[in-house]
Design a protein around this motif. Structure first.
Motif, short mmCIF file in Angstrom:
data_model
loop_
_atom_site.label_atom_id
_atom_site.label_comp_id
_atom_site.label_asym_id
_atom_site.label_seq_id
_atom_site.Cartn_x
_atom_site.Cartn_y
_atom_site.Cartn_z
N GLN A 279 0.82 -1.21 0.00
CA GLN A 279 0.00 0.00 0.00
C GLN A 279 0.86 1.27 0.00
O GLN A 279 0.41 2.32 -0.44
CB GLN A 279 -0.93 -0.03 1.23
CG GLN A 279 -2.04 1.00 1.22
CD GLN A 279 -3.03 0.81 0.08
OE1 GLN A 279 -3.20 -0.31 -0.42
NE2 GLN A 279 -3.65 1.89 -0.36
N ASP B 134 -0.31 4.70 -1.71
CA ASP B 134 -0.58 5.89 -0.91
C ASP B 134 0.22 7.10 -1.39
O ASP B 134 -0.26 8.24 -1.36
CB ASP B 134 -0.28 5.63 0.58
CG ASP B 134 -1.33 4.72 1.20
OD1 ASP B 134 -2.38 4.53 0.56
OD2 ASP B 134 -1.10 4.20 2.31
N ASP C 78 -1.62 8.08 -4.75
CA ASP C 78 -3.04 8.42 -4.64
C ASP C 78 -3.20 9.76 -3.92
O ASP C 78 -3.50 9.82 -2.73
CB ASP C 78 -3.77 7.30 -3.87
CG ASP C 78 -5.25 7.55 -3.78
OD1 ASP C 78 -5.76 8.46 -4.47
OD2 ASP C 78 -5.92 6.84 -3.00
N HIS C 79 -2.96 10.83 -4.65
CA HIS C 79 -2.89 12.15 -4.06
C HIS C 79 -3.28 13.17 -5.13
O HIS C 79 -3.09 12.91 -6.33
CB HIS C 79 -1.44 12.39 -3.60
CG HIS C 79 -1.31 13.52 -2.63
ND1 HIS C 79 -1.07 14.81 -3.04
CD2 HIS C 79 -1.37 13.55 -1.27
CE1 HIS C 79 -1.00 15.58 -1.97
NE2 HIS C 79 -1.18 14.85 -0.90
N LYS D 41 -4.72 7.17 6.35
CA LYS D 41 -3.54 7.25 5.49
C LYS D 41 -2.73 8.48 5.91
O LYS D 41 -3.27 9.55 6.10
CB LYS D 41 -3.96 7.43 4.03
CG LYS D 41 -4.45 6.15 3.41
CD LYS D 41 -4.52 6.24 1.92
CE LYS D 41 -5.34 7.40 1.42
NZ LYS D 41 -5.44 7.45 -0.03
#
Lengths: 128, 256
Positions: free
Chosen positions: B192, B196, B199-200, B251
């Protein structure tokens, strides 16, 4: 230090020189989105005329029957169709669908958009 | 060498740090099959020793000589003069976009290299991970007792960031090369952590699907495909999470 794009470089968003087909899709999406936002604003102003009474509203409706406004309406349809179809391409790509044939998809969708715009042009301007 | 030399006018971007840019024209007799970098070197050697530019390997491995040639991002060591102009024609040479200009054709890529480093980019990867799924993977000729590896395609030239219209609109956008690197790392080690980082809003979701990065990439990384593949993974995780509530763990990863 970030990537540092030049200051006040927004005109470059719409500069298609030395670019490939993908950027034309990007520019079309930006232009149509701005156009649709402007239309939404004008639409709200038009609806606001209702609050000023029947005469004000009727006067406004008479104004928008002008051929120039009809052309504006056609542009709204064109922007909606182009933005919507291009958006479908981007959404499909984001699900991993058709990424390697995105150019072909873009051309096909824009041809469909052209056909729809031509249809509406005929319908709107042939019926007087 | 071809027999006939061409006369070509090279319009070169000149600029000192913080100074006003201007264009200086140099006219050279060149072999049309020479590379743009050869012409730039000749301008430096014979016409103007103050011209600054980056170069190293001369065979598209180091990624140092990325410039804009007639407006388009090119690795100048593999771009022939005949591919961009004709006899008597003009070639415009500019530094890469979306990077601060240090001097003339040299841009500051320090932040880009840091971001690549943060993404965990490693220039050697297992063969299966280094190849894209639609590529025919090369097979190792000799039998070896471990999984074959190869150098990955990205040479960190920065052309993809220069050409990207989204990088032009958002200075915080990490850019296609960094996202492609995160994808490569995720393929090798599907944890992940890499998702992470990508994924922004300054990562995967800043990309506007212009595919310019893939168009200009001189070594076939296909960053756009990698970005879309990672988006697919994120979207699929999000849809699954609707039906399977996730743990309350927040997150806290930072973008690359």
């Amino acid at each position: 230090m970030p990537n540092q794009p030049e200051a006040n470089n927004w005109p470059r968003w719409f500069d298609p020189r030395s670019r490939s087909l993908g950027t034309f899709g990007f520019i079309l999406n930006r232009v149509t989105a701005l156009g649709l936002t402007l239309y939404l604003l004008m639409h709200l102003i038009a609806l606001g005329q209702l609050a000023r009474g029947a005469d004000a509203y009727d006067g406004f409706i008479a104004l928008v029957k002008n051929p120039l406004f009809k052309l504006g309406e056609l542009l709204v349809i064109a922007a909606g169709v182009i933005h919507g179809l291009n958006g479908i391409r981007i959404a499909l790509n984001s699900f991993g669908i058709g990424v390697r044939c995105q150019k072909g998809t873009f051309i096909a969708l824009m041809l469909i958009a052209l056909f729809i715009i031509a249809f509406f042009t005929f319908k709107m301007f042939s019926e007087g | 060498m071809t027999e006939q030399l061409w006369q070509v006018h090279f319009k070169v971007h000149r600029q000192r740090t913080g100074g006003k840019p201007y264009v200086r024209t140099f006219t050279l007799d060149v072999d049309p099959e020479e590379y743009i970098l050869d012409a730039v070197e000749r301008i430096w050697a014979l016409h103007d020793r103050t011209l600054t530019y980056r170069h190293a390997c001369h065979h598209s491995t180091c990624g140092a000589c990325g410039m804009r040639v007639n407006g388009r991002e090119k690795l100048t060591c593999i771009t022939t003069i005949s591919s961009v102009t004709q006899n008597g024609g003009t070639v415009r040479i500019d530094p890469l976009r979306n990077f601060p200009v240090v001097s003339d054709l040299v841009v500051d890529m320090g932040n880009f290299f840091l971001r690549m480093d943060r993404s965990g980019f490693n220039s050697v990867a297992p063969l299966a991970a280094a190849c894209l799924p639609y590529e025919q993977p090369l097979t190792a000729e000799n039998s070896i007792d471990h999984e074959p590896e190869r150098l990955v395609d990205c040479i960190e030239c920065g052309l993809c960031i220069s050409v990207c219209p989204a990088a032009n609109t958002d200075k915080e956008y990490v850019g296609p090369a960094v996202l492609a690197s995160l994808h490569l790392m995720y393929v090798q080690n599907p944890t992940q952590e890499f998702i992470d980082q990508a994924d922004h809003h300054t990562g995967l979701w800043r990309c506007h699907s212009a595919y310019e990065c893939t168009e200009v990439c001189p070594s076939g990384v296909d960053p756009a495909w990698r970005i879309m593949d990672m988006r697919k993974k994120v979207m699929s995780d999000r849809i699954k999470s609707i039906f399977r509530p996730r743990s309350s763990e927040k997150k806290n990863a930072q973008p690359a």
